[in-house]
Scaffold this motif. Sequence first.
Motif, mmCIF file in Angstrom:
data_model
loop_
_atom_site.group_PDB
_atom_site.id
_atom_site.type_symbol
_atom_site.label_atom_id
_atom_site.label_comp_id
_atom_site.label_asym_id
_atom_site.label_seq_id
_atom_site.Cartn_x
_atom_site.Cartn_y
_atom_site.Cartn_z
ATOM 1 N N ASP A 115 78.676 79.605 76.031
ATOM 2 C CA ASP A 115 78.086 79.849 74.708
ATOM 3 C C ASP A 115 77.653 78.541 74.057
ATOM 4 O O ASP A 115 76.587 78.462 73.438
ATOM 5 C CB ASP A 115 79.073 80.581 73.799
ATOM 6 C CG ASP A 115 79.279 82.038 74.193
ATOM 7 O OD1 ASP A 115 78.522 82.542 75.056
ATOM 8 O OD2 ASP A 115 80.198 82.663 73.635
ATOM 9 N N PHE A 116 78.481 77.500 74.190
ATOM 10 C CA PHE A 116 78.157 76.198 73.614
ATOM 11 C C PHE A 116 76.903 75.617 74.270
ATOM 12 O O PHE A 116 75.982 75.164 73.579
ATOM 13 C CB PHE A 116 79.338 75.243 73.787
ATOM 14 C CG PHE A 116 79.062 73.862 73.291
ATOM 15 C CD1 PHE A 116 79.102 73.589 71.932
ATOM 16 C CD2 PHE A 116 78.758 72.836 74.170
ATOM 17 C CE1 PHE A 116 78.835 72.306 71.462
ATOM 18 C CE2 PHE A 116 78.496 71.558 73.713
ATOM 19 C CZ PHE A 116 78.535 71.292 72.358
ATOM 20 N N LYS A 117 76.853 75.663 75.601
ATOM 21 C CA LYS A 117 75.690 75.143 76.323
ATOM 22 C C LYS A 117 74.430 75.912 75.945
ATOM 23 O O LYS A 117 73.373 75.317 75.724
ATOM 24 C CB LYS A 117 75.911 75.217 77.827
ATOM 25 C CG LYS A 117 76.941 74.236 78.338
ATOM 26 C CD LYS A 117 77.207 74.443 79.818
ATOM 27 C CE LYS A 117 78.313 73.557 80.327
ATOM 28 N NZ LYS A 117 78.620 73.819 81.738
ATOM 29 N N ARG A 118 74.541 77.227 75.856
ATOM 30 C CA ARG A 118 73.393 78.064 75.482
ATOM 31 C C ARG A 118 72.910 77.707 74.075
ATOM 32 O O ARG A 118 71.713 77.582 73.824
ATOM 33 C CB ARG A 118 73.783 79.536 75.543
ATOM 34 C CG ARG A 118 72.635 80.472 75.264
ATOM 35 C CD ARG A 118 73.092 81.924 75.442
ATOM 36 N NE ARG A 118 71.990 82.834 75.403
ATOM 37 C CZ ARG A 118 71.505 83.372 74.284
ATOM 38 N NH1 ARG A 118 72.058 83.077 73.130
ATOM 39 N NH2 ARG A 118 70.474 84.188 74.333
ATOM 40 N N SER A 119 73.851 77.518 73.176
ATOM 41 C CA SER A 119 73.522 77.149 71.804
ATOM 42 C C SER A 119 72.771 75.817 71.757
ATOM 43 O O SER A 119 71.767 75.677 71.042
ATOM 44 C CB SER A 119 74.794 77.058 70.970
ATOM 45 O OG SER A 119 74.530 76.570 69.699
ATOM 46 N N LEU A 161 69.220 76.265 73.105
ATOM 47 C CA LEU A 161 68.375 76.932 72.111
ATOM 48 C C LEU A 161 67.997 75.986 70.975
ATOM 49 O O LEU A 161 66.870 76.020 70.483
ATOM 50 C CB LEU A 161 69.066 78.183 71.578
ATOM 51 C CG LEU A 161 69.189 79.331 72.572
ATOM 52 C CD1 LEU A 161 70.030 80.461 71.983
ATOM 53 C CD2 LEU A 161 67.831 79.844 73.004
ATOM 54 N N GLU A 162 68.928 75.129 70.567
ATOM 55 C CA GLU A 162 68.624 74.124 69.541
ATOM 56 C C GLU A 162 67.530 73.174 70.026
ATOM 57 O O GLU A 162 66.608 72.832 69.268
ATOM 58 C CB GLU A 162 69.869 73.322 69.173
ATOM 59 C CG GLU A 162 70.854 74.056 68.313
ATOM 60 C CD GLU A 162 72.093 73.226 68.033
ATOM 61 O OE1 GLU A 162 72.061 71.987 68.224
ATOM 62 O OE2 GLU A 162 73.109 73.821 67.626
ATOM 63 N N GLU A 163 67.629 72.747 71.288
ATOM 64 C CA GLU A 163 66.617 71.846 71.842
ATOM 65 C C GLU A 163 65.257 72.536 71.929
ATOM 66 O O GLU A 163 64.224 71.918 71.656
ATOM 67 C CB GLU A 163 67.052 71.354 73.216
ATOM 68 C CG GLU A 163 68.210 70.376 73.163
ATOM 69 C CD GLU A 163 68.639 69.906 74.543
ATOM 70 O OE1 GLU A 163 67.811 69.948 75.474
ATOM 71 O OE2 GLU A 163 69.802 69.487 74.686
ATOM 72 N N ILE A 164 65.250 73.791 72.293
ATOM 73 C CA ILE A 164 63.990 74.554 72.351
ATOM 74 C C ILE A 164 63.385 74.651 70.958
ATOM 75 O O ILE A 164 62.181 74.404 70.765
ATOM 76 C CB ILE A 164 64.226 75.956 72.943
ATOM 77 C CG1 ILE A 164 64.548 75.842 74.433
ATOM 78 C CG2 ILE A 164 63.017 76.862 72.708
ATOM 79 C CD1 ILE A 164 65.009 77.138 75.061
ATOM 80 N N ASP A 165 64.215 75.007 69.972
ATOM 81 C CA ASP A 165 63.719 75.103 68.595
ATOM 82 C C ASP A 165 63.155 73.773 68.109
ATOM 83 O O ASP A 165 62.093 73.731 67.476
ATOM 84 C CB ASP A 165 64.838 75.560 67.650
ATOM 85 C CG ASP A 165 65.199 77.020 67.827
ATOM 86 O OD1 ASP A 165 64.402 77.766 68.447
ATOM 87 O OD2 ASP A 165 66.285 77.418 67.348
#
Length: 53
Positions: free
Chosen positions: A32-36, A39-43
């Motif tokens: 979950d942390f890695k996914r978060s 997603l932050e980097e994508i945003d």
Amino acid sequence: MENNALNEMDRVDSNLHVEMLAEQFLDRVMNDFKRSKILEEIDQSLKNKDFYV
């Protein structure tokens, strides 16, 4: 003596179960942390229009 052996096996089985649950929990938290973070980097990349086509 047989009861002691069975009790010991139950305790080991219980400890193993708890250990497996803890490992699954930690794996889930890490994923979950890695996914978060991804997603932050994508945003951020989208916000900065910093992407490649």
